[in-house]
Design an enzyme around this catalytic site. Structure first.
Site, PDB file in Angstrom:
ATOM      1  N   SER B  46       0.831  -1.213   0.000  1.00 39.74           N
ATOM      2  CA  SER B  46       0.000   0.000   0.000  1.00 39.74           C
ATOM      3  C   SER B  46       0.863   1.260   0.000  1.00 39.74           C
ATOM      4  CB  SER B  46      -0.939  -0.007   1.208  1.00 39.74           C
ATOM      5  OG  SER B  46      -0.198   0.140   2.399  1.00 39.74           O
ATOM      6  N   HIS B  47       2.144   1.133   0.287  1.00 42.67           N
ATOM      7  CA  HIS B  47       3.057   2.274   0.172  1.00 42.67           C
ATOM      8  C   HIS B  47       4.120   2.022  -0.904  1.00 42.67           C
ATOM      9  CE1 HIS B  47       1.436   3.413   4.200  1.00 42.67           C
ATOM     10  NE2 HIS B  47       1.526   4.599   3.656  1.00 42.67           N
ATOM     11  N   ALA B 122       4.589   6.505   4.397  1.00 42.74           N
ATOM     12  CA  ALA B 122       4.909   5.853   5.665  1.00 42.74           C
ATOM     13  C   ALA B 122       6.082   6.591   6.306  1.00 42.74           C
ATOM     14  CB  ALA B 122       5.278   4.393   5.412  1.00 42.74           C
ATOM     15  N   GLU B 187      -7.055  -0.467   5.499  1.00 42.18           N
ATOM     16  CA  GLU B 187      -7.476  -1.831   5.850  1.00 42.18           C
ATOM     17  C   GLU B 187      -8.993  -1.954   5.861  1.00 42.18           C
ATOM     18  OE1 GLU B 187      -5.310  -4.081   9.099  1.00 42.18           O
ATOM     19  OE2 GLU B 187      -4.355  -2.123   9.315  1.00 42.18           O
ATOM     20  N   ARG B 308       8.994  -8.577   9.687  1.00 43.20           N
ATOM     21  CA  ARG B 308       8.425  -9.062   8.422  1.00 43.20           C
ATOM     22  C   ARG B 308       8.933  -8.202   7.250  1.00 43.20           C
ATOM     23  NH1 ARG B 308       2.139  -9.353   8.634  1.00 43.20           N
ATOM     24  NH2 ARG B 308       2.752 -10.235  10.657  1.00 43.20           N
TER      25      ARG B 308
END
Lengths: 337, 337
Positions: B46-47, B122, B187, B308
Site C-alpha cells: 500500500s506504500h 509511511a 485496511e 516481516r
C-alpha cells in the site's frame, strides 16, 4: 468515622515530619513530601500519603540514600544530566527542572536525564511542573521486568509509564500519565487482596497461558496494553529511558534488586519543548487552535485525560482538606515515635 | 502469471520516469520515487508502486505543488523548520535531514518541523534514514479527522502514526511505525472491497454504535488502538505535530480538504537524538546493553517490530527484483503515454 481528615497544610507538614524523623535529609524529605502530597490532594491514593510507609520502610532496608545531593552535569546544549547517586529521583528532578527549562527556551527542545535513582513516583507531577513553566513536557521511565513483549511469555519490559503535558493558558494543562502495561502492578495486587479475578488481557501465567488469577499473574508476566503497538511503545521507553541515558533496563533493574522486591533502581528521561520557539511569532494563535482539539473532544461528551484527578484537586482545594483511612493515619503517626 | 517482475533498478527508474512525465520536478520525483521504491522493496504494497497512481492523480487535481522548493528556516539551535510550500513532504524531509542530524550531534537532541506539506507516505523510511546516521529517530504526523477520541463518537484525531528507530551497529535498526487508530483506513477499505466485515473495536457508525460493517465504519468514525491510552497518545501526536509546529490539526486538514477526499495537508514533526551525546563516554557499552533487550524479546520466540518488512527486504535484495500485479503494472505504464 473511618476516615481521618487533615488540612492540606497539615498533610504536607506531617509528610515532611515523618520523612525527616525517619532519616531523610530536609532536601529529600521536601521533594518526596511535595510529590506525595500532590498525589493525596488529587486522590491518587496509591501515590498519596500511603507512600510514606513505603519510603520509610525502603529507607530502613538500607538501599536508598537518604541524603545524597544530586550532581548536575551540563552534558550538552540540549541535555542536562542529574546523577541521583542512589537516592530517590524526586530531588534530582527538582534540581534539574530549572536547567531543563532554560535549555528548552534557548534550544527549543532539551532533555533531562536522571541517573542512578530509586523511582516510585507518578510522572504527572513532573510533566505538570514543566507545563507550569509554559513548556510541553514528556517523561518516561522503565521499572522492573514484569511485562512480556507482544507474542512472548516472559517479563522483559517494565510497566514503563509515559507522561505528557501541554500547557493551557489560564487552566490546568492537558496531561496524561499511563503505564504501557495493560494494568498497573498495584491493580493486580488489589484484585488479589480482594479475592477477585483480573480481566483477560492483563497477564499470562508462568507457562505463558492467559490467566485471570491475580496470583498466577504476579508470578507469570503482565502484558502490555494495545497488543503489538503497546509492546513497541514500551520497548521505545525501555531504550530511551534506559541505555540511551546510560542507565539500566528493567531487566537489569530487576537483576540489581536480587529478589529483594525493593523499589526499582534505574533512570528517567524528561523532554521539554518551548512552544514559543516551536510555534513561532503566531504562538497565541496556534495555542488557541490547540484548544479547538480539546473542545472537539469534550463537546461530544468524551473526557480529557486527568479530568477525574483535576476534579479531585478542585474538591481538595475547595475544602482545604484531604482524607485518609484512620488505620493508615495511625500507621503514619506511629512512624513519628 | 499475474505478477510483473521488475529489477530493483527498473522499479526505481520507472517510478522516477512516471513522476517526472506527469509533471513533478526532478527533485520531487526523486524524493517520492525513492520512498515508494523502498515501500515496494519491503513489500509494503500500500506504500509501494501503487502510490504512483495516487500521486499523479492527486497532482492532476491541482492541489499539490509539483515543484515548490522547500524553504529552510534555522529557527533555533535545536529546531530546523522546512516549509514544503504546498508540495509533498518527502523532499522537505530529505532537505531537512542533514541539518537535523548536525543539530542533534551538536545539541544532543533536535527537531525538524515540516510545514505546509501534503502527506501520504509511511514514516519508517524517514526514521530509518535517521538511524542510518547513527541517531535515534522519532516521527509523527496528524492526517484527516477520521478517528474518535476514547468515549466519543465523532472523528477528531487523524490516524496519527508514530514511528521510532534505534540504530543497531552492523544490522537493521529497531524500527516501528504504527497508526494510533485501531486499524489503518486502507485496511477498512480493503475489507469493504472484499465484502468482509471488520473486527469489533475498529470503528463506530454515524450514531456512535460499534459496527463491523466497513461502509458504516467509513461513514462513522474509526477508533484508536488501546482504549483511553491510545486515545491520549493520539492527542499528543495531534498537538505536537499540529499546533506545536504551527500547523493544522486533523480537523483543520479535513476542513481544508472541503470534501475533495485528497491527500491530507498538514505538518510533520521529526525528532533526532544523538546516542553518542546521551550515552556519554561508555556509548559502546550502553549500545551493547540495548542489544540485551532485543535478545530477551527474540529468545522467547516473540518478534521485533519490522521483522516481516526486513525479511521482505532481504528477499528483494537477494533476488534483485520486486513483483507487482500485472494490472497495476499496466496502469503505471499507461501513465507514461
Amino acid at each position: 468515622m473511618t476516615e481521618q481528615t487533615l488540612s492540606l497544610d497539615e498533610a504536607l507538614a506531617l509528610s515532611l515530619n515523618v520523612l525527616e524523623r525517619n532519616g531523610f535529609s530536609p532536601e529529600h524529605a521536601g521533594a518526596i513530601a511535595r510529590n506525595i502530597w500532590k498525589g493525596q490532594r488529587d486522590e491518587c491514593h496509591s501515590h498519596g500519603l500511603y507512600r510514606l510507609l513505603v519510603c520509610t520502610h525502603t529507607l530502613k532496608s538500607g538501599k536508598v540514600s537518604p541524603d545524597a545531593l544530586p550532581e548536575v552535569h551540563d552534558a550538552a546544549p540540549g541535555l542536562v544530566r542529574v546523577d541521583a547517586k542512589g537516592a530517590y529521583s524526586l530531588l534530582s528532578f527538582e534540581t534539574g527542572l530549572p536547567i531543563l527549562a532554560e535549555k528548552a527556551r534557548k534550544q527549543g527542545i532539551a532533555a533531562l536525564a536522571i541517573n542512578h535513582c530509586y523511582h516510585f513516583s507518578a510522572l504527572w507531577p513532573e510533566v505538570e511542573a514543566i507545563a507550569a513553566q509554559g513548556l510541553v513536557g514528556l517523561a518516561l521511565t522503565p521499572s522492573h521486568s514484569w511485562v512480556a513483549p507482544f507474542g512472548g511469555t516472559k517479563g522483559v519490559f517494565g510497566t514503563n509509564p509515559l507522561a505528557f503535558a501541554w500547557p493551557r493558558p489560564g487552566q490546568n494543562p492537558f496531561v496524561f500519565d499511563f503505564a504501557t502495561s495493560a494494568a498497573a502492578r498495584g491493580e493486580i495486587e488489589l484484585h488479589r487482596r480482594a479475592g477477585k479475578v483480573i480481566p483477560e488481557g492483563w497477564a499470562v501465567d508462568t507457562e505463558g497461558h492467559p490467566t485471570t488469577d491475580p496470583t498466577e499473574a504476579m508470578n507469570g508476566a503482565m502484558l502490555t496494553f494495545g497488543g503489538h503497538k503497546g509492546s513497541a511503545l514500551s520497548a521505545m521507553i525501555e531504550l530511551m529511558a534506559g541505555p540511551l541515558i546510560g542507565d539500566l533496563l528493567s531487566l537489569e533493574s530487576q537483576a540489581f534488586d536480587k529478589g529483594a522486591g525493593a523499589t526499582p533502581y534505574h533512570g528517567e528521561l524528561v523532554i521539554a519543548i518551548d512552544p514559543q520557539v516551536f510555534m513561532g511569532p503566531s504562538a497565541d494563535l496556534h495555542s488557541a487552535r490547540a484548544e479547538k482539539l480539546f473542545e472537539a473532544i469534550v463537546d461530544q461528551g468524551a473526557r480529557l485525560p486527568s479530568q477525574r484527578r483535576y476534579e479531585a484537586r478542585a474538591r481538595s482545594e475547595a475544602s482545604g482538606t484531604v482524607s485518609i483511612p484512620k488505620q493508615l493515619y495511625r500507621d503514619i503517626i506511629a512512624l513519628l515515635d
